[in-house]
Design a protein around this motif. Structure first.
Motif, short mmCIF file in Angstrom:
data_model
loop_
_atom_site.label_atom_id
_atom_site.label_comp_id
_atom_site.label_asym_id
_atom_site.label_seq_id
_atom_site.Cartn_x
_atom_site.Cartn_y
_atom_site.Cartn_z
N GLY A 2 -9.54 -30.93 35.56
CA GLY A 2 -9.21 -32.06 36.43
C GLY A 2 -8.00 -31.79 37.30
O GLY A 2 -7.97 -32.13 38.48
N PHE A 3 -6.99 -31.17 36.72
CA PHE A 3 -5.78 -30.87 37.49
C PHE A 3 -6.07 -29.91 38.64
O PHE A 3 -5.62 -30.10 39.77
CB PHE A 3 -4.73 -30.27 36.55
N HIS A 4 -6.86 -28.86 38.36
CA HIS A 4 -7.17 -27.88 39.39
C HIS A 4 -8.02 -28.50 40.50
O HIS A 4 -7.85 -28.17 41.68
CB HIS A 4 -7.88 -26.67 38.79
N SER A 5 -8.95 -29.37 40.15
CA SER A 5 -9.78 -30.01 41.18
C SER A 5 -8.95 -30.91 42.07
O SER A 5 -9.12 -30.92 43.30
CB SER A 5 -10.90 -30.82 40.52
N LEU A 265 -24.72 -41.18 47.99
CA LEU A 265 -24.38 -41.77 46.70
C LEU A 265 -24.95 -40.95 45.54
O LEU A 265 -24.31 -40.75 44.51
CB LEU A 265 -24.91 -43.21 46.63
N VAL A 266 -26.19 -40.45 45.72
CA VAL A 266 -26.80 -39.63 44.67
C VAL A 266 -25.99 -38.35 44.45
O VAL A 266 -25.74 -37.93 43.31
CB VAL A 266 -28.25 -39.30 45.04
N VAL A 267 -25.57 -37.73 45.55
CA VAL A 267 -24.77 -36.50 45.43
C VAL A 267 -23.46 -36.79 44.70
O VAL A 267 -23.02 -36.02 43.83
CB VAL A 267 -24.50 -35.91 46.83
N VAL A 268 -22.81 -37.91 45.07
CA VAL A 268 -21.54 -38.25 44.41
C VAL A 268 -21.75 -38.51 42.93
O VAL A 268 -20.98 -38.05 42.07
CB VAL A 268 -20.92 -39.47 45.10
N LEU A 270 -24.20 -37.40 41.02
CA LEU A 270 -24.50 -36.14 40.33
C LEU A 270 -23.23 -35.32 40.10
O LEU A 270 -23.07 -34.70 39.04
CB LEU A 270 -25.50 -35.33 41.16
N GLY A 271 -22.35 -35.32 41.08
CA GLY A 271 -21.09 -34.60 40.90
C GLY A 271 -20.26 -35.18 39.77
O GLY A 271 -19.72 -34.44 38.93
N LEU A 272 -20.17 -36.52 39.71
CA LEU A 272 -19.44 -37.16 38.62
C LEU A 272 -20.08 -36.90 37.27
O LEU A 272 -19.40 -36.68 36.26
CB LEU A 272 -19.34 -38.67 38.88
N LEU A 273 -21.44 -36.90 37.24
CA LEU A 273 -22.14 -36.62 35.99
C LEU A 273 -21.87 -35.20 35.50
O LEU A 273 -21.64 -34.96 34.31
CB LEU A 273 -23.64 -36.85 36.18
N VAL A 275 -19.23 -33.37 36.17
CA VAL A 275 -17.86 -33.30 35.67
C VAL A 275 -17.75 -33.91 34.28
O VAL A 275 -17.08 -33.36 33.38
CB VAL A 275 -16.91 -34.02 36.66
N ALA A 276 -18.44 -35.07 34.04
CA ALA A 276 -18.38 -35.71 32.73
C ALA A 276 -19.03 -34.83 31.65
O ALA A 276 -18.51 -34.72 30.53
CB ALA A 276 -19.10 -37.07 32.79
N LEU A 277 -20.16 -34.18 32.00
CA LEU A 277 -20.83 -33.31 31.02
C LEU A 277 -19.94 -32.12 30.66
O LEU A 277 -19.85 -31.71 29.49
CB LEU A 277 -22.17 -32.83 31.57
N VAL A 278 -19.29 -31.56 31.65
CA VAL A 278 -18.41 -30.42 31.37
C VAL A 278 -17.26 -30.83 30.47
O VAL A 278 -16.89 -30.13 29.52
CB VAL A 278 -17.91 -29.81 32.69
N GLU A 279 -16.66 -32.01 30.76
CA GLU A 279 -15.56 -32.48 29.93
C GLU A 279 -16.01 -32.77 28.50
O GLU A 279 -15.31 -32.44 27.53
CB GLU A 279 -14.96 -33.75 30.57
N MET A 280 -17.21 -33.39 28.34
CA MET A 280 -17.74 -33.66 27.00
C MET A 280 -18.01 -32.37 26.24
O MET A 280 -17.73 -32.28 25.04
CB MET A 280 -19.01 -34.49 27.10
N ARG A 281 -18.54 -31.37 26.93
CA ARG A 281 -18.81 -30.09 26.27
C ARG A 281 -17.52 -29.43 25.80
O ARG A 281 -17.45 -28.91 24.67
CB ARG A 281 -19.55 -29.18 27.25
N LYS A 282 -16.50 -29.45 26.63
CA LYS A 282 -15.22 -28.86 26.22
C LYS A 282 -14.61 -29.62 25.04
O LYS A 282 -14.02 -29.03 24.13
CB LYS A 282 -14.27 -28.86 27.41
#
Length: 329
Positions: A2-5, A265-268, A270-273, A275-282
């Motif tokens: 999140g910080f780097h983004s 809106l779909v692109v936004v 999907l991007g948020l999804l 990011v959330a999946l990556v954070e949950m995986r970590k």
């Protein structure tokens, strides 16, 4: 992550701001640089002619590297300029014209930039230049006594009637039938001040192509760009058709606009999804690592009296015979 983004986002905004600032400064510094070149040659003209007369117009010799640029200069007493005004080619300064700060003598410089120069230095969004850009600038004539310093630029202001700029004798301007009568496009005046700001307004006499001015700077005749003309032509065609095509085009615009907005809106989302999946995986990986570390180093629990306490598995040294000796029975 999140910080780097966030850091990348703000760095991109900073680059965009720097690029826009540099492009704006280059557009603004171009005309100012040309003004300074014309000014220096105008004062050099007075240095070469020691017997210059007041209120007499002199052509300014410019270097061959400035084709299409013409300039003239004249020197006035400030009091005479205020009482009688002045006429410098297309510029008519009416009585009541003054300068500030107040000086005893003033040098007026008239500039004419041909369309190639004007189009490259002045680009007005939504408008098209129809005439060369004409400029009127004022400088302190006292610079002639001290040639080591840069001439001070003066402000021109009018107390009674405005400055009149006549474009009728310029051959490159379109005739009234070509511009206003046939296509319905109005001639407009454009004023470019010394700070890079632009103002578009109606001329005082459109048929005669005369504009009013109130300050020093540059003036030109403009008209609405080709995009505006095409819009007006399409509007006229729709009115002739009775408006049937207008509703159809509006429906298509609504469909296309909603599709674009929905896609964005779909692109936004999907991007948020992602990011959330990556954070949950970590987060899960960190929890699994912590769990494994706890299980590998966890102590056994045992009942000691009335309490349950962690205990370590005890180890003892097994007995062994140091020497092979058998006693006699």
């Amino acid at each position: 992550m999140g910080f780097h983004s966030h850091l990348f986002f703000f760095f991109s905004l900073f680059l965009i701001f720097i690029t826009f600032s540099l492009s704006f400064s280059q557009r603004h510094d171009g005309p100012r640089l040309l003004d300074s070149v014309v000014r220096d040659h105008a004062f050099q003209c007075y240095a070469d002619h020691q017997s210059t007369k007041t209120a007499l117009l002199y052509p300014v010799p410019l270097p061959p590297s400035l084709p299409g640029v013409r300039a003239h200069t004249a020197r006035y007493r400030t009091g005479s300029l205020r009482r009688y005004g002045a006429q410098i080619h297309e510029f008519r300064l009416s009585p009541g014209t003054n300068v500030r700060p107040h000086v005893e003598r003033v040098v007026l410089v008239r500039e004419s930039w041909a369309l190639p120069w004007s189009s490259s230095l002045y680009n007005i969004s939504g408008f098209r230049l129809l005439s060369p850009v004409l400029g009127i600038l004022a400088y302190d004539a006292g610079h002639r006594k001290n040639s080591s310093r840069t001439p001070s630029e003066l402000e021109i202001f009018v107390e009674r009637r405005p400055i009149s700029i006549d474009f009728s004798n310029i051959s490159s301007t379109p005739s009234s039938s070509d511009s206003s009568s046939s296509s319905g496009v109005r001639l407009l005046c454009a004023y470019f001040d010394v700070h890079g700001k632009v103002r578009v307004y109606d001329p005082s006499m459109a048929m005669l192509k005369v504009c009013d001015g109130f300050r020093e700077g540059h003036y030109a005749l403009v008209m609405e760009g080709l995009k505006e003309e095409k819009k007006k032509e399409r509007k006229k065609k729709k009115e002739k058709m009775g408006g049937d095509g207008d509703g159809f085009e509006k429906k298509w615009r609504v469909v296309i606009g909603s599709s674009v907005v929905g896609g964005a809106l779909v692109v936004v989302l999907l991007g948020l999804l992602c990011v959330a999946l990556v954070e949950m995986r970590k987060k899960r990986e960190m929890e699994e690592m912590e769990r494994k570390a706890y299980e590998e180093e966890a102590l056994q629990m045992a009942l000691v009296g009335h309490f349950i306490a962690p205990t370590a598995r005890g180890t003892r040294t097994l007995p062994s015979i140091d020497i092979d000796f058998k006693p006699f029975l």
